[in-house]
Design a protein around this motif. Structure first.
Motif, short mmCIF file in Angstrom:
data_model
loop_
_atom_site.label_atom_id
_atom_site.label_comp_id
_atom_site.label_asym_id
_atom_site.label_seq_id
_atom_site.Cartn_x
_atom_site.Cartn_y
_atom_site.Cartn_z
N ALA A 118 0.83 -1.21 0.00
CA ALA A 118 0.00 0.00 0.00
C ALA A 118 0.87 1.26 0.00
O ALA A 118 0.56 2.25 -0.68
N PHE A 119 1.96 1.21 0.74
CA PHE A 119 2.88 2.34 0.78
C PHE A 119 3.46 2.60 -0.61
O PHE A 119 3.53 3.74 -1.08
N SER A 120 3.86 1.54 -1.30
CA SER A 120 4.46 1.68 -2.64
C SER A 120 3.46 2.20 -3.66
O SER A 120 3.82 2.94 -4.58
N LYS A 121 2.19 1.82 -3.49
CA LYS A 121 1.14 2.23 -4.45
C LYS A 121 0.88 3.73 -4.42
O LYS A 121 0.29 4.28 -5.36
N LYS A 122 1.33 4.40 -3.38
CA LYS A 122 1.17 5.85 -3.32
C LYS A 122 2.08 6.56 -4.33
O LYS A 122 1.85 7.71 -4.68
N TYR A 123 3.12 5.84 -4.79
CA TYR A 123 4.12 6.47 -5.64
C TYR A 123 4.29 5.79 -7.00
O TYR A 123 4.77 6.40 -7.94
N PHE A 124 3.92 4.51 -7.07
CA PHE A 124 4.06 3.75 -8.30
C PHE A 124 2.76 3.00 -8.57
O PHE A 124 2.03 2.64 -7.65
N SER A 125 2.49 2.72 -9.84
CA SER A 125 1.22 2.08 -10.19
C SER A 125 1.34 0.57 -10.37
O SER A 125 0.37 -0.16 -10.15
N ASN A 126 2.50 0.08 -10.76
CA ASN A 126 2.66 -1.34 -11.09
C ASN A 126 3.35 -2.06 -9.94
O ASN A 126 4.58 -2.05 -9.83
N ILE A 127 2.57 -2.69 -9.06
CA ILE A 127 3.10 -3.30 -7.83
C ILE A 127 2.87 -4.81 -7.85
O ILE A 127 1.77 -5.28 -8.15
N VAL A 128 3.91 -5.56 -7.54
CA VAL A 128 3.80 -7.01 -7.36
C VAL A 128 4.24 -7.33 -5.94
O VAL A 128 5.30 -6.86 -5.49
N THR A 129 3.44 -8.11 -5.21
CA THR A 129 3.77 -8.38 -3.79
C THR A 129 4.55 -9.68 -3.64
O THR A 129 4.21 -10.53 -2.83
N THR A 130 5.60 -9.80 -4.41
CA THR A 130 6.50 -10.96 -4.32
C THR A 130 7.94 -10.46 -4.39
O THR A 130 8.26 -9.65 -5.27
N PRO A 131 8.81 -10.90 -3.50
CA PRO A 131 10.21 -10.46 -3.58
C PRO A 131 10.88 -10.91 -4.88
O PRO A 131 10.50 -11.92 -5.47
N GLU A 132 11.88 -10.15 -5.30
CA GLU A 132 12.69 -10.49 -6.47
C GLU A 132 13.94 -11.24 -6.00
O GLU A 132 14.76 -10.69 -5.27
N ILE A 133 14.07 -12.49 -6.41
CA ILE A 133 15.20 -13.31 -5.92
C ILE A 133 16.51 -12.96 -6.62
O ILE A 133 17.59 -13.11 -6.04
N TYR A 134 16.43 -12.47 -7.86
CA TYR A 134 17.64 -12.27 -8.66
C TYR A 134 18.21 -10.87 -8.51
O TYR A 134 18.67 -10.28 -9.48
N SER A 135 18.22 -10.33 -7.32
CA SER A 135 18.73 -8.99 -7.12
C SER A 135 19.10 -8.80 -5.65
O SER A 135 18.77 -9.61 -4.79
N ASP A 136 19.81 -7.69 -5.37
CA ASP A 136 20.35 -7.48 -4.02
C ASP A 136 19.29 -7.26 -2.96
O ASP A 136 19.54 -7.50 -1.78
N GLY A 137 18.11 -6.81 -3.34
CA GLY A 137 17.05 -6.62 -2.36
C GLY A 137 16.70 -7.90 -1.62
O GLY A 137 16.28 -7.86 -0.45
N TYR A 138 16.89 -9.03 -2.27
CA TYR A 138 16.57 -10.32 -1.66
C TYR A 138 17.46 -10.60 -0.44
O TYR A 138 17.03 -11.22 0.53
N SER A 139 18.70 -10.12 -0.48
CA SER A 139 19.59 -10.28 0.67
C SER A 139 19.02 -9.59 1.90
O SER A 139 19.16 -10.07 3.03
N TYR A 140 18.37 -8.45 1.70
CA TYR A 140 17.74 -7.73 2.80
C TYR A 140 16.52 -8.49 3.32
O TYR A 140 16.32 -8.61 4.54
N VAL A 141 15.71 -9.01 2.41
CA VAL A 141 14.54 -9.79 2.83
C VAL A 141 14.96 -10.96 3.72
O VAL A 141 14.36 -11.20 4.78
N LYS A 142 16.00 -11.67 3.32
CA LYS A 142 16.44 -12.84 4.08
C LYS A 142 16.97 -12.47 5.46
O LYS A 142 17.03 -13.33 6.35
N ARG A 143 17.35 -11.22 5.64
CA ARG A 143 17.80 -10.75 6.95
C ARG A 143 16.68 -10.07 7.72
O ARG A 143 16.92 -9.45 8.77
#
Length: 491
Positions: free
Chosen positions: A290-315
């Motif tokens: 919901a927070f992201s939808k305030k600024y962007f229109s195309n939102i998917v609620t699944t983490p991206e495994i093939y990028s550095d953001g996934y390292s943050y999710v796992k922590r």
């Protein structure tokens, strides 16, 4: 200014983690970030550096322009070209036209198991690179060095790959090289509220969309509310030591594993990757949708495994990854943004403006989003686990941020080899075992391994189901034990 900054970064050409060229781009990044930062930190980490030193590929006296895929080893061999795996032997190269770079993993493993001497890929008329690996996929542990070479040729040259060919390949691998993480810090009044905005600077070929445009826009980001860390990682494309089959995002994993401050102070990670002319997409965790939808229109609620953001999710750190829906020149030699490529630069400016609005307001997680996700997951999870999840949902209803962040570590990847991409799910080991029970192909499960049904007759299928069910019982107990300790601590 943005385009000038981008070209100042891409003038160093390909940046392979741990190479001498990385030191040059690191100096440039530090210069760019120093303009807008109160402090610059450089963190060296151990990486695996692979580089092609020399390659000769000749078929029927015709030299063919080719490149080796990382991490191919040195070899000098003559072999016959074949077109199907049934003909493979130790003196044959199989040639395969692919439709997607992510097919390479499955086909490479099949070539090794079929005892081919090597494999030749082509996709289109653009040279491309992709890390090859052998062993259980999406695994962090040490794995085998790739046992056979893999090379790539352009589509126009693919017709000339025939008859008897010679491959003379010299590569250099240093598993004790050093890569560098650069961190520009903008102070705020409250140093206990921190945001990490991340990108990676290692790249194949020119790498302007993947990922130097993301690096170039970072100095434009600022917050009056949060201490902001602008971080560019090494070893996102390659560099994971010991030939780990989870070959990407090594730099961010190491950075967070050795993080020497309170990781709970990191309110949010915003990861930038692969910004091109195509539409922007946001991959946000439940809690940030919901927070992201305030600024962007195309939102998917699944983490991206093939990028550095996934390292943050796992922590256990809430993260969103901002990227484009695609990149025609992904990992390719023409990943170059010209002055006339306005759409990519327009997208970059949209991202700058949106992030600046985002990080200058109070960031609050919507824990009801994670509650709804868990309620949906509970419908197909084992009964033993459900009672613990009911208590977990109750804690989220009471706005337990600590429980929310701990739940993030239950995300994991599942890769079925009949599909090109890994998917990310909560309680992924159970999901992966359910998929493996019914799949005709190998299913690889993060932190568990790869599972394959070896026979399809009735008797074998019965005992294979028994094996999966027993393994599933162990995994359910593992999840219950972890949840029990969390609930005991937080209730």
């Amino acid at each position: 200014m943005l385009l000038e900054r981008l070209k100042a970064l891409s003038k160093y050409d390909e940046i392979i983690t741990g190479s001498s060229a990385e030191i040059k781009i690191v100096r440039e990044i530090k210069k760019i970030l120093e303009e807008k930062s109160d402090e610059i930190r450089t963190t060296p980490i151990r990486v695996l550096n692979w580089e092609q030193k020399d390659l000769l590929f000749e078929c029927e006296s015709k030299i063919i322009d080719a490149l080796a895929l990382p991490y191919s080893l040195s070899i000098d061999i003559e072999a016959n070209i074949i077109n199907n795996f049934q003909e493979c032997n130790e003196r044959s190269f199989i040639k395969i036209k692919i439709e997607n770079l992510y097919e390479i993993n499955k086909l490479y493993i099949k070539a090794v198991e079929s005892k081919c001497a090597g494999i030749i890929f082509s996709l289109d008329n653009e040279k491309r690179k992709f890390v090859i690996k052998y062993g259980d996929l999406i695994n962090y542990k040490p794995s085998y060095p790739p046992p056979i070479p893999a090379i790539y040729v352009r589509e126009n040259d693919f017709i000339n790959v025939k008859g008897k060919c010679r491959l003379l390949l010299k590569t250099d691998i240093n598993p004790f090289a050093t890569g560098y993480i650069i961190e520009g810090i903008k102070n705020s009044k409250d140093e206990n509220k921190v945001i990490h905005i991340t990108a990676h600077h290692d790249h194949w070929f020119k790498g302007e969309r993947d990922n130097l445009l993301a690096v170039a826009l970072m100095p434009e980001l600022y917050s009056n509310l949060y201490e902001t860390h602008l971080i560019t990682f090494t070893a996102e494309e390659s560099g994971s030591v010991y030939f780990s089959t989870f070959s990407w995002s090594h730099g961010s994993r190491e950075f967070l594993r050795n993080y020497n401050k309170d990781i709970h102070n990191i309110i949010m990670n915003i990861n930038l990757d692969n910004i091109s002319e195509e539409d922007i997409i946001i991959k946000a965790l439940p809690g940030l949708s919901a927070f992201s939808k305030k600024y962007f229109s195309n939102i998917v609620t699944t983490p991206e495994i093939y990028s550095d953001g996934y390292s943050y999710v796992k922590r256990g750190i809430p993260s969103i990854t901002i990227e484009s829906l695609g990149n025609t020149h992904y990992h390719g030699e023409y990943d170059i943004i010209d002055k006339g490529d306005n759409k990519a630069l327009i997208n970059a400016n949209i991202i700058i403006n949106s992030i600046n609005r985002m990080i200058n307001e109070n960031i609050e997680y919507k824990l009801e989003e994670m509650q709804e996700q868990l309620k949906e997951d509970m419908k197909s999870l084992p009964v033993k686990l459900k009672s613990y999840l009911v208590n977990t949902i109750d804690l989220l209803e009471k706005n337990s941020i600590e429980m929310y962040r701990n739940i993030l570590s239950f995300y994991g990847g599942v890769l079925s080899l009949d599909k090109p991409y890994a998917k990310v799910e909560l309680f992924h080991k159970i999901r992966g075992l359910d998929e493996a029970k019914n799949s005709k192909d190998t299913v690889c499960i993060e932190d568990l391994g790869c599972i394959r049904k070896l026979r399809n007759d009735e008797i074998y299928s019965r005992y294979y189901s028994y094996y999966i069910n027993e393994l599933k019982e162990i995994i359910v107990t593992e999840y219950i034990d972890k949840l029990y300790l969390l609930l005991k601590k937080l209730l």
